[in-house]
Design an enzyme around this catalytic site. Structure first.
Site, PDB file in Angstrom:
ATOM      1  N   GLU A 151       5.384  -1.869  -2.098  1.00  0.00           N
ATOM      2  CA  GLU A 151       5.212  -2.101  -0.664  1.00  0.00           C
ATOM      3  C   GLU A 151       4.661  -0.842   0.000  1.00  0.00           C
ATOM      4  O   GLU A 151       5.127   0.253  -0.278  1.00  0.00           O
ATOM      5  CB  GLU A 151       6.573  -2.489  -0.044  1.00  0.00           C
ATOM      6  CG  GLU A 151       6.498  -2.793   1.422  1.00  0.00           C
ATOM      7  CD  GLU A 151       5.355  -3.756   1.756  1.00  0.00           C
ATOM      8  OE1 GLU A 151       5.330  -4.869   1.225  1.00  0.00           O
ATOM      9  OE2 GLU A 151       4.460  -3.365   2.543  1.00  0.00           O
ATOM     10  N   ARG A 154       4.296   0.835   6.861  1.00  0.00           N
ATOM     11  CA  ARG A 154       4.743   2.022   7.591  1.00  0.00           C
ATOM     12  C   ARG A 154       5.867   1.592   8.507  1.00  0.00           C
ATOM     13  O   ARG A 154       5.702   0.625   9.267  1.00  0.00           O
ATOM     14  CB  ARG A 154       3.609   2.562   8.476  1.00  0.00           C
ATOM     15  CG  ARG A 154       2.415   3.104   7.752  1.00  0.00           C
ATOM     16  CD  ARG A 154       1.250   3.244   8.718  1.00  0.00           C
ATOM     17  NE  ARG A 154       0.872   1.956   9.307  1.00  0.00           N
ATOM     18  CZ  ARG A 154       0.101   1.807  10.386  1.00  0.00           C
ATOM     19  NH1 ARG A 154      -0.364   2.856  11.030  1.00  0.00           N
ATOM     20  NH2 ARG A 154      -0.208   0.609  10.848  1.00  0.00           N
ATOM     21  N   LEU A 250      -3.949  13.704   9.545  1.00  0.00           N
ATOM     22  CA  LEU A 250      -4.329  15.098   9.792  1.00  0.00           C
ATOM     23  C   LEU A 250      -3.698  15.572  11.108  1.00  0.00           C
ATOM     24  O   LEU A 250      -4.322  16.306  11.861  1.00  0.00           O
ATOM     25  CB  LEU A 250      -5.852  15.247   9.850  1.00  0.00           C
ATOM     26  CG  LEU A 250      -6.608  15.156   8.528  1.00  0.00           C
ATOM     27  CD1 LEU A 250      -8.106  15.363   8.739  1.00  0.00           C
ATOM     28  CD2 LEU A 250      -6.096  16.183   7.505  1.00  0.00           C
ATOM     29  N   CYS A 260      11.025   7.969   2.777  1.00  0.00           N
ATOM     30  CA  CYS A 260      10.082   7.756   1.665  1.00  0.00           C
ATOM     31  C   CYS A 260       9.404   9.029   1.156  1.00  0.00           C
ATOM     32  O   CYS A 260       9.565   9.368  -0.011  1.00  0.00           O
ATOM     33  CB  CYS A 260       9.032   6.724   2.063  1.00  0.00           C
ATOM     34  SG  CYS A 260       9.718   5.067   2.217  1.00  0.00           S
TER      35      CYS A 260
END
Ligand code: NAD
Length: 432
Positions: A151, A154, A250, A260
């Site tokens: 998976e 987010r 960035l 995670c």
């Protein structure tokens, strides 16, 4: 199709709900009875934008139901997804005991052919172990296939990511489960990548480690920018416009955290080590990340000198915006370090205050403030630790009036340096 998901947390609950949204019949299983009761009663144990509405909708359509019995889930599904935790062990390797437990439970409950799909993030070769375990513990010796389907959602955008994935990775050891897996994902209209199981498992660790590497790269650059008088935001913009590089990930900050990246990075370093490869590149990513937090804390102590008896407002507790998840949150680490130095805190987060209280209990020295604009009251300094959009709209005039000293440490570069200075703030951010 009839599906079950074992483990109803950030991944399992959102996955199950999105599967119901596209028409599948889903049973979500969790061994946390309190969580299951809450869900059955219409409560939602986590915050994810858009999730509550969808869970309500599909408990009403009858396509989504909750149980604490794995046997119930397995019996009532053709495909069983595993979405239980894979936390780190003290040496950085992965604790696979939750996966092994579930594999045994599934084996004990199978009475007909099942496709067992691992969605948890696991080290390469876990699929083989799951298959061996199911074979060993299965009472009826029915046929099954194990599939790896990592998976990539987010947190904070989980529903969006699940409904419109960049790609779906399906790792298989035979062709038999491929058609069913394609059928499950067909409504999501995403490219499907079919690989062997080991490659699918590696894709997940390799992807998260690469994203962490990109963050550490910009954070390392922020140090060079500070030393040379360059502006890291302008550097990031200039680099990011190159399509080969891309602007995402960035954003300079006080470092990455969450449930995670830190654990997946340690796991990948360990996995490589076990194969005999020293993944020094990723160890450097970890080192840069830890140093970035140290540098941020040093900025605070260099400016305020002694922290004992200083009153500091902290905006943000979640590990990033749009979530209530505080696992391994850099914002909480800032709070804990400030407390250790003797500071008193006034803290606020739009969604994570309840979850944060377990790790940062309210006390004489930690006050939870409901209104973000009231946090600065009486403070010697303010810290922005999470990049919530609402923090870009702080009442800065009020903050300046109500603070004993208008000092702002921005760990997420939410404001413009010149504008903050024009407003009368001593403003310290990252790489500018
Ligand atoms: P979580 O802790 O939010 O949820 C896991 C759930 O599994 C919990 O509700 C727990 O009670 C339940 N559980 C544990 N053992 C069980 C058992 N034997 N039977 C039934 N239920 C059981 O975890 P999460 O964040 O959803 O992560 C799950 C996996 O997905 C991990 O491997 C993680 O690395 C991976 N992952 C997480 C994310 C993320 O953003 N959170 C993204 C991609 C992958």
């Amino acid at each position: 199709m009839k599906l079950s998901i074992i483990g109803t947390g950030y991944v399992g609950l959102v996955t199950g709900t999105c599967f119901a949204e596209v028409g599948h019949e889903v049973t979500c299983v969790d061994n946390d009875e309190a969580k299951v009761k809450m869900l059955q009663a219409g409560g939602i144990p986590i915050y994810e934008p858009g999730l509550e509405e969808l869970v309500r909708k599909h408990t009403a359509t009858g396509r989504l139901r909750f149980t604490s019995s794995t046997a119930d889930g397995v019996e009532n599904s053709e495909v069983v997804f595993i979405a239980v935790p894979t936390p780190p062990l003290p040496d950085g390797s992965v604790d696979l005991s939750f996966i092994e437990r579930v594999a045994r439970d599934i084996a004990g409950a199978m009475t007909s052919y099942k496709i067992v799909v691992d969605k948890s993030t696991v080290p390469v070769k876990t699929g083989e172990k799951v298959a061996e375990t199911i074979k060993r513990y299965s009472k009826t010796k029915v046929e099954f296939d194990v599939v790896s389907n990592p998976e990539f959602l987010r947190e904070g955008f989980a529903v969006e990511d699940l409904m419109r994935p960049d790609r779906v990775v399906i790792g298989v050891s035979s062709q038999r489960p491929v058609a069913a897996m394609r059928e499950i994902y067909e409504p999501f209209d995403a490219p499907i990548v079919v690989t062997d199981i080991n490659s699918a498992e590696l894709i997940k660790h390799a992807s998260n480690s690469f994203l962490a590497l990109k963050i550490s790269y910009i954070n390392a650059l922020s140090v060079v920018c500070e030393m040379t008088g360059a502006n890291v935001m302008e550097v990031a913009q200039g680099m990011g416009m190159d399509k080969r590089i891309g602007r995402r990930f960035l954003d300079p900050s006080l470092g990455f955290g969450g449930s995670c990246f830190p654990k997946d990075l340690s796991a990948f370093v360990k996995i490589a080590e076990q194969t005999g490869y020293d993944f020094g590149l990723l160890k450097e990513v970890q080192r840069i990340n830890a140093a970035q937090m140290d540098r941020f804390m040093k900025k605070i102590s260099d400016t305020l000198w002694v922290l004992k008896e200083k009153r500091i407002g902290v905006l943000g507790l979640a590990f990033k915006q749009n979530t209530d998840d505080v696992r391994m949150s850099p914002a909480l680490e800032v709070c804990q370090r400030l407390l250790k130095e003797g500071a008193t805190l006034r803290v606020h987060d739009p969604k994570a205050m309840e979850k944060a209280k377990a790790l940062l209990p309210p006390s004489e020295r930690v006050e939870y403030v409901a209104d973000m604009n009231a946090v600065a009251e009486g403070c010697d300094a303010l810290v922005i630790a999470t990049e919530w959009d609402e923090f870009k709209r702080l009442d800065l005039e009020r903050a300046r009036r109500e603070m004993t000293h208008p000092i702002l440490f921005d760990g997420r570069n939410l404001y413009d340096v010149a504008e903050m200075e024009a407003l009368g703030f001593i403003y310290k951010s990252i790489g500018r």
